[in-house]
Scaffold this motif. Structure first.
Motif, short mmCIF file in Angstrom:
data_model
loop_
_atom_site.label_atom_id
_atom_site.label_comp_id
_atom_site.label_asym_id
_atom_site.label_seq_id
_atom_site.Cartn_x
_atom_site.Cartn_y
_atom_site.Cartn_z
N SER A 51 0.84 -1.21 0.00
CA SER A 51 0.00 0.00 0.00
C SER A 51 0.87 1.26 0.00
O SER A 51 0.53 2.25 -0.67
N SER A 58 1.27 6.79 -6.57
CA SER A 58 0.18 7.71 -6.93
C SER A 58 0.68 9.13 -7.16
O SER A 58 -0.01 9.94 -7.78
N ASP A 65 -5.65 7.66 -9.58
CA ASP A 65 -6.83 7.13 -8.88
C ASP A 65 -6.74 5.63 -8.62
O ASP A 65 -7.08 5.16 -7.53
N PHE A 66 -6.31 4.87 -9.62
CA PHE A 66 -6.28 3.41 -9.45
C PHE A 66 -5.29 2.99 -8.36
O PHE A 66 -5.54 2.03 -7.63
N ARG A 69 -6.94 3.91 -4.94
CA ARG A 69 -7.98 2.92 -4.61
C ARG A 69 -7.35 1.58 -4.22
O ARG A 69 -7.77 0.91 -3.28
N VAL A 72 -6.09 1.61 -0.68
CA VAL A 72 -7.16 1.45 0.31
C VAL A 72 -7.51 -0.03 0.47
O VAL A 72 -7.67 -0.53 1.59
N TRP A 73 -7.62 -0.73 -0.66
CA TRP A 73 -7.93 -2.17 -0.60
C TRP A 73 -6.83 -2.93 0.14
O TRP A 73 -7.11 -3.82 0.93
N ARG A 127 -9.18 7.56 4.55
CA ARG A 127 -9.13 7.57 3.09
C ARG A 127 -10.51 7.35 2.47
O ARG A 127 -10.78 7.83 1.37
N GLU A 128 -11.38 6.60 3.13
CA GLU A 128 -12.70 6.29 2.61
C GLU A 128 -13.75 7.33 2.97
O GLU A 128 -14.85 7.29 2.45
N GLY A 132 -14.35 8.93 -1.04
CA GLY A 132 -13.29 7.95 -1.30
C GLY A 132 -12.07 8.59 -1.94
O GLY A 132 -12.02 9.80 -2.16
N PRO A 133 -11.10 7.79 -2.28
CA PRO A 133 -9.85 8.34 -2.80
C PRO A 133 -9.98 8.85 -4.24
O PRO A 133 -10.57 8.19 -5.08
N HIS A 134 -9.43 10.03 -4.45
CA HIS A 134 -9.35 10.62 -5.79
C HIS A 134 -8.01 11.33 -5.89
O HIS A 134 -7.62 12.06 -4.98
#
Length: 182
Positions: A51, A58, A65-66, A69, A72-73, A127-128, A132-134
């Motif tokens: 992460s 990023s 964005d990907f 995201r 976060v996962w 983060r959520e 959500g994340p952008h």
């Protein structure tokens, strides 16, 4: 000449060492000489390190964005893995005799790991929150990840000390010697 007190202390120490090597429940914590806790800790460690790589990435790509995201996962996966590892770690803790340096080390190891897990759960929530994340990962969550990973490294060092220095849940030397017979 050793006194009765010295002999009793030596026998108690030998008993404590053997107790720390045996699982509380082999079915749950892993069989003698092969605990499950060290296997499971690879999940949160790997997820949280990945992460951070995604967080840093990023800031280096045109479409972040990907990666945000994905980070976060990975944080969520790490929290779930940490809860599983902690459950088995508790079982290993119960095998360590209290009032020993190994037990005190285990308590610090556990406390740091619980703090790290809470910090990552908060990082996930942070983060959520909102939509959500952008875009690139903001500096706050990024710094929290870096600091939390540093604390995890200290805790990992203590976990290594428990296994490799104190021999917690490690097979005794007679069992180990079987691997070196010709």
């Amino acid at each position: 000449m050793a006194s009765d007190t010295d002999r009793h202390s030596d026998m108690q120490q030998a008993s404590d060492i053997q107790q720390a090597k045996r699982p509380v429940s082999a079915a749950l914590a892993g069989p003698y000489g092969h605990p499950f806790h060290p296997i499971l800790v690879t999940v949160p460690i790997g997820a949280w390190v990945a992460s951070l790589v995604f967080d840093l990435g990023s800031h280096a790509v045109d479409d972040p964005d990907f990666l945000a995201r994905g980070s976060v996962w990975l944080i969520g996966l790490g929290v779930l893995g940490a809860l599983a590892a902690a459950t088995l770690g508790f079982l290993d803790l119960f095998a360590i005799p209290t009032r020993t340096p190994a037990f005190r080390t285990a308590l610090v190891h556990m406390s740091l790991n619980l703090a790290v897990t809470v910090a990552y759960a908060l990082n996930f929530w942070w983060r959520e929150s909102g939509s959500g994340p952008h875009g690139s990962v903001p500096i706050g969550p990024l710094v929290l990840s870096i600091v939390t990973l540093a604390v995890l490294a200290v805790s990992g060092y203590l976990g290594g000390k428990l296994a490799y220095h104190y021999g917690v849940r490690v097979a005794d030397e007679a069992t180990q010697a079987a691997g070196f017979r010709h």
